[in-house]
Design an enzyme around this catalytic site. Structure first.
Site, PDB file in Angstrom:
ATOM      1  N   LYS A  33       0.351  -3.044   4.598  1.00  0.00           N
ATOM      2  CA  LYS A  33      -0.913  -3.029   5.333  1.00  0.00           C
ATOM      3  C   LYS A  33      -1.850  -4.138   4.872  1.00  0.00           C
ATOM      4  CE  LYS A  33      -1.848   1.234   4.236  1.00  0.00           C
ATOM      5  NZ  LYS A  33      -0.611   1.581   3.530  1.00  0.00           N
ATOM      6  N   THR A  34      -2.022  -4.211   3.583  1.00  0.00           N
ATOM      7  CA  THR A  34      -2.931  -5.215   3.057  1.00  0.00           C
ATOM      8  C   THR A  34      -2.400  -6.617   3.341  1.00  0.00           C
ATOM      9  OG1 THR A  34      -3.590  -3.656   1.350  1.00  0.00           O
ATOM     10  CG2 THR A  34      -4.144  -5.962   0.973  1.00  0.00           C
ATOM     11  N   ASP A 225     -10.148  -2.748   5.407  1.00  0.00           N
ATOM     12  CA  ASP A 225      -8.996  -2.250   4.656  1.00  0.00           C
ATOM     13  C   ASP A 225      -9.320  -0.854   4.129  1.00  0.00           C
ATOM     14  OD1 ASP A 225      -6.506  -2.269   3.568  1.00  0.00           O
ATOM     15  OD2 ASP A 225      -6.947  -3.685   1.953  1.00  0.00           O
ATOM     16  N   GLU A 226      -8.307  -0.100   3.759  1.00  0.00           N
ATOM     17  CA  GLU A 226      -8.489   1.253   3.190  1.00  0.00           C
ATOM     18  C   GLU A 226      -9.420   2.081   4.069  1.00  0.00           C
ATOM     19  OE1 GLU A 226      -6.582   1.970   0.835  1.00  0.00           O
ATOM     20  OE2 GLU A 226      -6.347   0.308  -0.574  1.00  0.00           O
ATOM     21  N   GLN A 256      -3.485   8.690   1.910  1.00  0.00           N
ATOM     22  CA  GLN A 256      -4.075   8.140   0.698  1.00  0.00           C
ATOM     23  C   GLN A 256      -5.591   8.267   0.676  1.00  0.00           C
ATOM     24  OE1 GLN A 256      -2.287   4.450  -0.949  1.00  0.00           O
ATOM     25  NE2 GLN A 256      -1.119   4.390   0.945  1.00  0.00           N
ATOM     26  N   ARG A 614       2.617   4.059  -6.452  1.00  0.00           N
ATOM     27  CA  ARG A 614       2.264   2.800  -7.120  1.00  0.00           C
ATOM     28  C   ARG A 614       3.486   2.145  -7.743  1.00  0.00           C
ATOM     29  NH1 ARG A 614      -0.883   1.601  -4.088  1.00  0.00           N
ATOM     30  NH2 ARG A 614      -0.071   3.465  -3.111  1.00  0.00           N
TER      31      ARG A 614
HETATM   32  N1  LIG Z   1       7.705  -8.030   5.450  1.00  0.00           N
HETATM   33  C1  LIG Z   1       7.743  -7.962   4.130  1.00  0.00           C
HETATM   34  N2  LIG Z   1       8.773  -8.473   3.445  1.00  0.00           N
HETATM   35  C2  LIG Z   1       8.824  -8.396   2.105  1.00  0.00           C
HETATM   36  N3  LIG Z   1       7.878  -7.811   1.340  1.00  0.00           N
HETATM   37  C3  LIG Z   1       6.823  -7.271   1.959  1.00  0.00           C
HETATM   38  C4  LIG Z   1       6.691  -7.321   3.370  1.00  0.00           C
HETATM   39  N4  LIG Z   1       5.533  -6.702   3.685  1.00  0.00           N
HETATM   40  C5  LIG Z   1       4.980  -6.301   2.526  1.00  0.00           C
HETATM   41  N5  LIG Z   1       5.734  -6.636   1.474  1.00  0.00           N
HETATM   42  C6  LIG Z   1       5.455  -6.330   0.057  1.00  0.00           C
HETATM   43  O1  LIG Z   1       5.334  -4.937  -0.091  1.00  0.00           O
HETATM   44  C7  LIG Z   1       4.377  -4.627  -1.103  1.00  0.00           C
HETATM   45  C8  LIG Z   1       3.316  -3.704  -0.573  1.00  0.00           C
HETATM   46  O2  LIG Z   1       2.486  -4.378   0.342  1.00  0.00           O
HETATM   47  P1  LIG Z   1       0.974  -3.998   0.532  1.00  0.00           P
HETATM   48  O3  LIG Z   1       0.295  -3.881  -0.770  1.00  0.00           O
HETATM   49  O4  LIG Z   1       0.399  -4.901   1.539  1.00  0.00           O
HETATM   50  O5  LIG Z   1       1.160  -2.545   1.130  1.00  0.00           O
HETATM   51  P2  LIG Z   1       0.081  -1.515   1.538  1.00  0.00           P
HETATM   52  O6  LIG Z   1       0.581  -0.861   2.760  1.00  0.00           O
HETATM   53  O7  LIG Z   1      -1.263  -2.132   1.583  1.00  0.00           O
HETATM   54  O8  LIG Z   1       0.178  -0.500   0.345  1.00  0.00           O
HETATM   55  P3  LIG Z   1      -0.851   0.638  -0.080  1.00  0.00           P
HETATM   56  O9  LIG Z   1      -0.938   1.592   1.049  1.00  0.00           O
HETATM   57  O10 LIG Z   1      -0.214   1.246  -1.263  1.00  0.00           O
HETATM   58  O11 LIG Z   1      -2.151  -0.035  -0.376  1.00  0.00           O
HETATM   59  C9  LIG Z   1       3.805  -5.938  -1.577  1.00  0.00           C
HETATM   60  O12 LIG Z   1       4.452  -6.325  -2.753  1.00  0.00           O
HETATM   61  C10 LIG Z   1       4.134  -6.893  -0.429  1.00  0.00           C
HETATM   62  O13 LIG Z   1       4.268  -8.209  -0.870  1.00  0.00           O
END
Ligand SMILES: Nc1ncnc2c1ncn2[C@@H]1O[C@H](COP(=O)(O)OP(=O)(O)OP(=O)(O)O)[C@@H](O)[C@H]1O
Length: 786
Positions: A33-34, A225-226, A256, A614
DNA sequence: GATATCGGGATTTTT
DNA sequence: TCCCGATATC
């Protein structure tokens, strides 16, 4: 195609490329997401949107900084510094700095931190002749803060029956009065508390059309975000700001949502789709972070919550290591175990310090880990302690600067008026405050006109010297920069010298801290120009506003090669190769204060979900039989959440002998007994004596009974209607006209009208005994009968 | 008005 | 256990 799109899957790309119109991304942990949000901003900028027209709101300053850096890296330029990016609080503060005068505040308004806030409340409570032992400032502030975050002002607060009833129930009927006085006092002081930054900005947009349209036009693209942890005030601001372009993109995960204590509500996710009917909704389902074991455990745990938005998170990764569930005898054993394991993992699997995080429910748990890490010589960084700027000597120094910028800042004034001692003691201060209140002027003004008051000659002289000094600082600020003035203040007041003369270890440390403060002011003064349209950006005023919003996390380097210690809340959004989830015990996690309703318990479970997710590769979950609390040894049972872990991914044998290993339904309450045979060799010398019967029998369904350790609440006074014996508050979020309800006091009735905003719905109910009443659903407890 | 000492309360999470 | 604030004493 642009390079940055390469690393995205199809859904992610869709979200990034979606250009105009509302967009919501709801997705599970680690699904990127981020990353999508960041890439989306980069993409907008790369395809012609001016950074000045983008507003991005993150949950922490740290996250904002990281996002900015990532964008710079992707775009290979420094345009990102023109983005409006930061936390809600910091961005709104920055805007208010140019607009506050339109709503009756000085642009140089002071931001009150929690200490200031509590102190003002205490003052107000005492002035109202109430007892601050009963009206504890922290408790009162919680109440006020809750109201502000729900956009409920003092008048509405006082007139709302349900709110009043709640305050009666806790025997604090005067909170409405305190709230009113508190708001007035802050206003008089030219100060805003944290919540005001949201509330006043909202009021600005609502009441000053020029400001509204200025920022509507400016922010063509808004990203949040969040999103699951935003509160109603934030929701309304976004709605107003985005109304012109409707290019609002929000990203979140209902699983979350862990900040309801701050007014956050996942209602905002549901409401988004109602407010923007044509909103595009993108789901991300592939998790890129965690091993299959970890992900499955997380998914399994969260299933125990009702009403989650269904998600189907999957991963391409292999099972990886099983989760290690470890039982220890004491909290110190837990600390030692974790430190030992880190050492072992570093050697065996070549991890670096930075790959480890120790995460816990409460900051007080950090101690045992710190001690054992220190003993083993493993470098660590602890988050969640005092911010640099909340150290006493820094606050004192800063208080001077605050008074110079805003002499109406009474909290700062009281802090420094006699520090270093200059003969203006308590009696004089009390008198000053009294005169100020009687004449409805500021304390500062009383000091300025001290001659008219009739102080003793010596006192008067001290006061006049003080006033002259402060005024000279203020006038110096007209011609000199913040740093020069700050240095001058330190000299003139003898403040720095006094610290310098203190040669104790702490004294030396304090002196160094003050030097560090001056450095930081210097840096601020010399920082490169930012943007157009900012008021006095490098001045003392904006410096002061900005440091109040810094947390200790913002001062520490997240990338340092150290083991990270922090609360689970603080770990939101982060990821680590190896995670230790510590203290999985009843009373602690779920916390004793959060097991009185299903909502609270589910939030605790989400917290558990957050900590599990995490971890990238390895996860340890630990708990101790006994731990010290305020110096006393207490016993805790294993957390009920442990029962929810799917057995096939969990390695319990690791915890050593004496452990049961019986499938999912195994009630871990029975897990205690015989102290012998802990694994890992940590148990050399504990006192094995106190294994009496467990302190309370554990109910397997959390809602049914009140645990015996919760003292009964005082009951209400007699009421007209005696509530049914089985009265339980229903979920009223979908209350409809025509439904029959029961109210604890008003009795039975029928809903005749629904009104109010989404965040503050009001039902009109026609009661058989009491006629029509307006009921605020956010506060009232209603039982739906049919 | 300044300083020393004692006692009580704290811990849920944070901008 | 530790820290802060109220109180006693100079
Ligand atoms: N398409 C992709 N290919 C490879 N790695 C990815 C891809 N998309 C995301 N990632 C990796 O997955 C991990 C999680 O990404 P991110 O932190 O953006 O997730 P998130 O959904 O925001 O997580 P959270 O909900 O825990 O905050 C990061 O290390 C990111 O680099």
């Amino acid at each position: 195609m642009q390079d940055y799109l390469q690393g995205l899957n199809a859904q992610q790309r869709e979200a990034v490329l979606h250009r105009d119109g509302p967009l919501m991304i709801v997705a599970g942990a680690g699904s990127g997401k981020t990353k999508v949000l960041t890439t989306r901003i980069a993409h907008l900028m790369a395809t012609g949107v001016d950074a000045f027209n983008i507003l991005a709101l993150t949950f922490t300053n740290k996250a904002a900084k990281e996002m900015k850096e990532r964008i710079e890296k992707v775009l290979q330029n420094s345009e990102a510094r023109n983005l409006y990016i930061g936390t809600f609080h910091s961005v709104f503060a920055r805007i208010l700095r140019g607009e506050a005068h339109r709503i009756g505040y000085p642009n140089d308004f002071t931001i009150y931190d929690t200490d200031d806030t509590k102190s003002v409340i205490k003052t107000v409570v005492n002035e109202l002749n109430l007892d601050d032992k009963h009206y504890k400032p922290a408790a009162v502030y919680n109440r006020i803060s809750g109201a502000k975050n729900a956009l409920v002002g003092p008048v509405e607060y006082a007139n709302d029956y349900a709110i009043q009833q709640e305050d009666m129930r806790t025997n604090r009927p005067a909170i409405a009065q305190i709230y009113d006085a508190y708001v007035k006092r802050c206003y008089k002081n030219g100060a805003m508390d944290f919540d005001d930054l949201l509330l006043k900005f909202y009021e600005l947009l609502k009441n000053v059309p020029e400001s509204l349209s200025k920022y509507q036009r400016k922010f063509k693209y808004i990203l949040v975000d969040e999103y699951q942890d935003t509160n109603p005030a934030q929701y309304e601001v976004i709605k107003l700001l985005g109304a012109m372009h409707e290019n609002v993109c929000v990203v979140g995960d209902d699983a979350q949502s862990i900040y309801s204590f701050r007014g956050a509500t996942i209602e905002n996710i549901l409401q988004f789709q109602k407010d923007y009917e044509d909103a595009k909704v993108v789901k991300l389902e592939q998790n890129y972070r965690s091993s299959k074991s970890i992900l499955d455990v997380a998914n399994e745990v969260i299933k125990n919550n009702k009403g989650q938005i269904p998600k189907n998170l999957w991963t391409e990764k292999g099972e990886g290591e099983k989760i290690k569930l470890v039982r220890l005898n004491t909290d110190n054993d837990e600390g030692k175990y974790v430190a030992d394991t880190i050492q072992e993992q570093k050697l065996r699997n070549h991890y670096n310090n930075r790959d480890f995080a120790i995460l816990y429910r409460t900051n007080a748990q950090s101690r045992a880990f710190e001690e054992s890490l220190r003993r083993m010589g493993i470098p660590y960084t602890m988050f969640g302690g005092l911010s640099f700027y909340s150290r006493k000597e820094i606050k004192d120094y800063v208080a001077y600067l605050r008074v110079i910028v805003n002499p109406r800042d009474e909290e700062a004034l009281k802090r420094i008026i006699n520090y270093p001692v200059r003969g203006i003691g308590k009696t004089t201060i009390d008198k000053t405050v009294l005169v100020a209140n009687q004449n409805n002027i500021s304390m500062w003004e009383v000091l300025e006109r001290a001659r008219e008051v009739g102080f003793k000659a010596g006192t008067l002289e001290a006061i006049e010297n003080f006033v002259v000094m402060i005024k000279s600082f203020a006038s110096m600020l007209q011609s000199k920069n913040a740093y020069d003035v700050a240095v001058h203040v330190g000299k003139q007041t003898n403040f720095v010298k006094e610290l310098f003369n203190d040669k104790s270890t702490e004294g030396v440390q304090r002196y160094e801290n003050v030097q560090e403060l001056l450095n930081s002011i210097k840096e601020w003064t010399e920082s490169p120009d930012t943007e157009e349209g900012e008021v006095n950006d490098k001045g003392l005023g904006s410096y002061l506003q900005q440091i109040t919003l810094l947390t200790d996390a913002d001062e520490k380097d997240p990338n340092a090669d150290t083991v990270k210690l922090m609360s689970i809340h603080a770990a939101k959004g982060l990821e680590f190769g190896c995670v230790f989830a510590a203290g999985l015990e009843e009373m602690l996690f779920p916390n004793a204060l959060s097991i009185n309703s299903r909502e609270e318990l589910e939030e605790e479970r989400r917290l558990f979900y957050v900590v599990i997710t995490r971890a990238k590769e390895r996860l340890w979950i630990s708990y101790a039989n006994t731990r010290y609390r305020f110096g006393n040894l207490v016993q805790n049972e294993p957390s009920r959440f442990l029962e929810e872990l799917p057995e096939q991914y969990v390695d319990r044998s690791f915890a050593g002998g004496g452990m049961r290993n019986q499938g999912i339904g195994n009630r871990s309450a029975y897990d205690r007994m015989n102290g012998g045979g802990w694994g890992g060799g940590q148990s050399a010398n504990q006192a094995e004596k106190r294994y009496g019967p467990p302190p309370s029998k554990k109910a397997s369904t959390p809602t049914s009974t009140t645990p015996s350790y919760i003292s009964p609440k005082p009951q209400n006074k007699p009421v007209e209607h005696v509530p049914s014996a089985d009265f339980v508050a229903s979920d009223v979020s979908n209350l409809q006209v025509g439904q029959r309800v029961e109210h604890q006091k008003f009795g039975f009735g029928e809903v005749v009208k629904m009104e109010g905003s989404a965040h503050n719905p009001i039902a009109t109910v026609k009661f058989e005994l009491n006629g029509e009443k307006k009921i605020m659903l956010n506060y009232a407890r209603l039982r739906i009968i049919e």
